[in-house]
Scaffold this active site. Structure first.
Site, PDB file in Angstrom:
ATOM      1  N   GLU A   1      16.431  54.273  21.408  1.00  0.00           N
ATOM      2  CA  GLU A   1      17.136  53.717  22.566  1.00  0.00           C
ATOM      3  C   GLU A   1      18.481  54.398  22.787  1.00  0.00           C
ATOM      4  O   GLU A   1      19.242  54.610  21.844  1.00  0.00           O
ATOM      5  CB  GLU A   1      17.378  52.217  22.348  1.00  0.00           C
ATOM      6  CG  GLU A   1      18.061  51.560  23.551  1.00  0.00           C
ATOM      7  CD  GLU A   1      18.363  50.082  23.338  1.00  0.00           C
ATOM      8  OE1 GLU A   1      18.455  49.642  22.185  1.00  0.00           O
ATOM      9  OE2 GLU A   1      18.518  49.379  24.344  1.00  0.00           O
TER      10      GLU A   1
ATOM     11  N   GLU B   1      16.996  43.164  29.175  1.00  0.00           N
ATOM     12  CA  GLU B   1      17.811  42.955  27.980  1.00  0.00           C
ATOM     13  C   GLU B   1      19.222  42.633  28.470  1.00  0.00           C
ATOM     14  O   GLU B   1      20.144  43.450  28.386  1.00  0.00           O
ATOM     15  CB  GLU B   1      17.809  44.199  27.076  1.00  0.00           C
ATOM     16  CG  GLU B   1      18.325  43.896  25.681  1.00  0.00           C
ATOM     17  CD  GLU B   1      18.537  45.144  24.828  1.00  0.00           C
ATOM     18  OE1 GLU B   1      18.728  46.245  25.376  1.00  0.00           O
ATOM     19  OE2 GLU B   1      18.530  45.006  23.589  1.00  0.00           O
TER      20      GLU B   1
HETATM   21  O1  LIG Z   1      22.865  46.934  20.852  1.00  0.00           O
HETATM   22  C1  LIG Z   1      22.569  47.059  22.040  1.00  0.00           C
HETATM   23  O2  LIG Z   1      23.440  47.105  22.919  1.00  0.00           O
HETATM   24  C2  LIG Z   1      21.193  47.174  22.385  1.00  0.00           C
HETATM   25  O3  LIG Z   1      20.865  47.482  23.506  1.00  0.00           O
HETATM   26  C3  LIG Z   1      20.212  46.890  21.297  1.00  0.00           C
HETATM   27  O4  LIG Z   1      18.911  47.031  21.699  1.00  0.00           O
END
Ligand SMILES: O=C(O)C(=O)CO
Length: 260
Positions: free
Chosen positions: A141, A239
């Site tokens: 990510e 998210e």
């Molecule tokens: O830690 C963060 O900001 C994330 O996006 C974790 O997935």
């Protein structure tokens, strides 16, 4: 054209006053796929008993993918996590270029960047092989280094894309987080086009504030239209914090990606 995305919601960031399993059940009943962060703070047996898959979760490993000294522990802890992931029907494990510690802040690192880059590449390759054995994908990510993770190395979308391209493994993909990318880099539509073949999943939240679509500056309908034109049929995961009238916030998320 009709919408062909799977919409998922990170259960950590909604219905915060409810027990975790309850949040998972509500999201499922509202038609969303469910995501979460760590599994260590959860009652895995209870989650498993719901029969509701957790489509992606964060793989908090001992060390990080760029951590050469701990490379063996990274793979070992990833293998342990795979077992939990399988119990929860989870096929995407999210990892990061450097270690995230309590509060998800970056731990300062003093390793040479070049060495970290090669370690990250080699580790992602090994994680890809591990994923292939078990039918899941490790997703690296991107993070922003401005607001949430100051100083975290090799975490911009540009960096994660370069690593994943170099790894070139079907079970090692990018978790393209558009919230983080907007803060750190912008130019989202071009980023999506460049990343498309390497994307394992796309996560979203608005900027500033990391709320649901419609609370900030990101043009989600342009993003949804572009993804439709490009033929993206994967998951869009929210998210982001949804507070107050959670059902209304989730509805805005749904509408933002309801492409006709
Ligand atoms: O830690 C963060 O900001 C994330 O996006 C974790 O997935």
């Amino acid at each position: 054209m009709t919408q062909s995305f799977t919409l998922a919601v990170c259960a950590e960031m909604v219905y915060e006053d409810l027990p975790f399993v309850e949040r998972v059940r509500i999201l499922d009943s509202e038609g969303f796929a469910v995501e979460m962060w760590d599994s260590t703070s959860k009652d895995v047996a209870k989650l498993e008993s719901t029969g509701i898959p957790i489509v992606s979760m964060t793989g908090y490993l001992e060390g990080s993918v760029s951590d050469r000294e701990n490379a063996h522990r990274v793979i070992e802890t990833a293998a342990e996590l795979v077992e939990t992931a399988k119990r929860l029907g989870c096929t995407r494990l999210v990892v990061h270029s450097a270690e995230l510690v309590a509060g998800l802040a970056a731990r300062p690192t003093f390793r040479p960047l070049g060495q970290m880059w090669f370690t990250a590449r080699d580790t992602m390759l090994r994680l890809g092989d591990l994923g292939a054995l078990h039918g899941l994908t490790f997703c690296l990510e991107n993070l922003n280094t401005v607001v949430d993770h100051p100083g975290i190395p090799l975490a911009r979308a540009k960096d994660t894309l370069e690593i994943i391209r170099e790894v070139n493994h079907p079970n090692a993909r990018m978790m393209l987080d558009l919230y983080h990318a907007q803060i750190g880099e912008g130019n989202l539509l071009q980023l999506i086009r460049d990343s498309l073949p390497w994307i394992g999943e796309i996560q979203v939240a608005d900027v500033p504030g990391r709320g649901h679509p419609g609370t900030g500056e990101i043009n989600f309908s342009a993003i949804a239209a572009e993804l439709t034109v490009l033929g993206y049929e994967g998951t869009i995961g929210l998210e982001g914090w949804v507070r107050g009238d959670v059902a209304a916030g989730l509805d805005q998320f749904r509408k933002a990606f309801a492409v006709e």
